[in-house]
Design a protein around this motif. Sequence first.
Motif, PDB file in Angstrom:
ATOM      1  N   PHE A  15      12.592   8.254   3.716  1.00  0.00           N
ATOM      2  CA  PHE A  15      12.362   7.104   4.831  1.00  0.00           C
ATOM      3  C   PHE A  15      11.270   7.732   5.535  1.00  0.00           C
ATOM      4  N   GLY A  16      10.353   7.017   6.111  1.00  0.00           N
ATOM      5  CA  GLY A  16       9.372   7.416   6.717  1.00  0.00           C
ATOM      6  C   GLY A  16       8.323   8.274   6.255  1.00  0.00           C
ATOM      7  N   THR A  17       8.088   7.818   4.948  1.00  0.00           N
ATOM      8  CA  THR A  17       6.849   8.529   4.240  1.00  0.00           C
ATOM      9  C   THR A  17       5.737   8.067   4.512  1.00  0.00           C
ATOM     10  N   GLY A  18       5.473   6.695   5.296  1.00  0.00           N
ATOM     11  CA  GLY A  18       4.173   6.034   5.188  1.00  0.00           C
ATOM     12  C   GLY A  18       4.057   5.040   4.115  1.00  0.00           C
ATOM     13  N   HIS A  19       4.791   5.142   3.102  1.00  0.00           N
ATOM     14  CA  HIS A  19       4.523   4.022   2.081  1.00  0.00           C
ATOM     15  C   HIS A  19       5.201   2.639   2.507  1.00  0.00           C
ATOM     16  N   HIS A  20       6.174   2.712   3.348  1.00  0.00           N
ATOM     17  CA  HIS A  20       6.913   1.508   3.687  1.00  0.00           C
ATOM     18  C   HIS A  20       6.038   0.715   4.696  1.00  0.00           C
ATOM     19  N   GLY A  21       5.754  -0.502   4.547  1.00  0.00           N
ATOM     20  CA  GLY A  21       4.816  -1.388   5.465  1.00  0.00           C
ATOM     21  C   GLY A  21       5.064  -1.219   6.811  1.00  0.00           C
ATOM     22  N   THR A  22       6.487  -0.769   7.271  1.00  0.00           N
ATOM     23  CA  THR A  22       6.664  -0.510   8.748  1.00  0.00           C
ATOM     24  C   THR A  22       5.955   0.685   9.480  1.00  0.00           C
ATOM     25  N   THR A  23       5.993   1.712   8.648  1.00  0.00           N
ATOM     26  CA  THR A  23       5.536   2.903   8.954  1.00  0.00           C
ATOM     27  C   THR A  23       3.874   2.977   8.940  1.00  0.00           C
ATOM     28  N   LEU A  24       3.515   2.380   7.833  1.00  0.00           N
ATOM     29  CA  LEU A  24       2.295   2.365   7.673  1.00  0.00           C
ATOM     30  C   LEU A  24       1.560   1.470   8.683  1.00  0.00           C
ATOM     31  N   GLY A  25       2.020   0.202   9.309  1.00  0.00           N
ATOM     32  CA  GLY A  25       1.765  -0.399  10.410  1.00  0.00           C
ATOM     33  C   GLY A  25       1.580   0.410  11.332  1.00  0.00           C
ATOM     34  N   CYS A  26       2.477   0.839  12.023  1.00  0.00           N
ATOM     35  CA  CYS A  26       2.747   1.849  12.848  1.00  0.00           C
ATOM     36  C   CYS A  26       1.350   2.827  12.868  1.00  0.00           C
ATOM     37  N   LEU A  27       1.350   3.565  12.227  1.00  0.00           N
ATOM     38  CA  LEU A  27       0.475   4.262  12.073  1.00  0.00           C
ATOM     39  C   LEU A  27      -1.111   3.678  12.166  1.00  0.00           C
TER      40      LEU A  27
END
Length: 290
Positions: A124-136
Motif C-alpha cells: 500500500f502507498g507505493t504510488g501506483h494506486h490512483g489515490t497516492t498518485l493523485g495526491c503526489l
Amino acid sequence: MPTFTALTTLPGKAQAEALGDALERMEPEPTGIGVFEMEDGSGLWEIGAYFTDAPDEAALALLAAAFDAKPFVVSEVPETDWVAHVRRELAPVKAGRFFVYGSHDADKVPDGTEPLLIEAAMAFGTGHHGTTLGCLLALDSLIEDGFAPRSVADIGCGTAVLAMAAARIWDATILASDIDQVAVDVAEANLKANGLEGRVSCLEAAGFDHPDLQSAAPYDLIFANILKGPLIALAPDLFRHNSDGGFAILSGILNEQADQVVEVYQALGYNLVSRNSIVDWTTLVLRKKA
C-alpha cells in the motif's frame, strides 16, 4: 504450498461480521478471515476465508444459505513469491517531480527528480494506486505555485510516502499518523531508508486523536488519503486543525463519491481548488477560507 480462498458477498455489516465469526468455527479452520465493505457503492460486504487445506465446500454452502449470502466461490491459489511478483509488476512511478521506486530499480532514478524509495513488499502507498498518485500530483502542483507550509500532517499515512514527499521539499514540521501500528512501523522504516529519519514524526492515532498532533496544529497542509466515510467523519476535526487559508489534499474517494465529499467540506468553509480523477479514484485539493 497452495492456498485456498473462499469468497462471498451479502448486504449488511452485522450479517457479514456474523458470517465471519461462523467461519472461524469451521473444520479445517481458516488461517485468516476478512470482512470488508465493498467500495463500489453497492452496499454489499465481502467475506473471505483463507485455508492451507481444501475447505469443506458442503459446510461453506450451508453457511452461505444460513446467512442468506451468495454461494462461496472457492479457488486454489498456487504458491507465489509475491515480493518477486510485485517487483516484476510494479514499475517505477513518476508523479511530477517525484519518482517512486523500489530498491531493485535504484539504477533507474532520473536526474532532477525527488526520489522516494518504497520497497515492493509494501503493497500500500507505493504510488501506483490512483489515490497516492493523485495526491503526489496535487502536491507537485502546490509546489509549482510557490506554496511553502510551516506545518504538514499526513493522516492515515500508510507508507508515509506523502509525508516523505513533503519532507523532500520543505523544512517544515511534518507529522504522519495511522490507526495501524504496523503502518507506523513501516513509515519509520521508510523514513530511514530514504535518509529522512527525524524529519517526520510518526504516530499511532485515529484521526487527530493524539496530543502531539493537537499541539502542532494548525497545519498549513493536511493530507488525508483514506476513504469517503472516514473523510466525511473526519471533516469537522480536519477543519479545526487546518490553518486559515491552509490546504487539504483528500483522496481515497471513488469518482461517484467526490461530489458528496466536496459538499461536506464546502459546508464547513472550504473552497474547491481542483479535482483530478485517475481511473476510478478522485483526488481533491481544498482550501480553507481565510
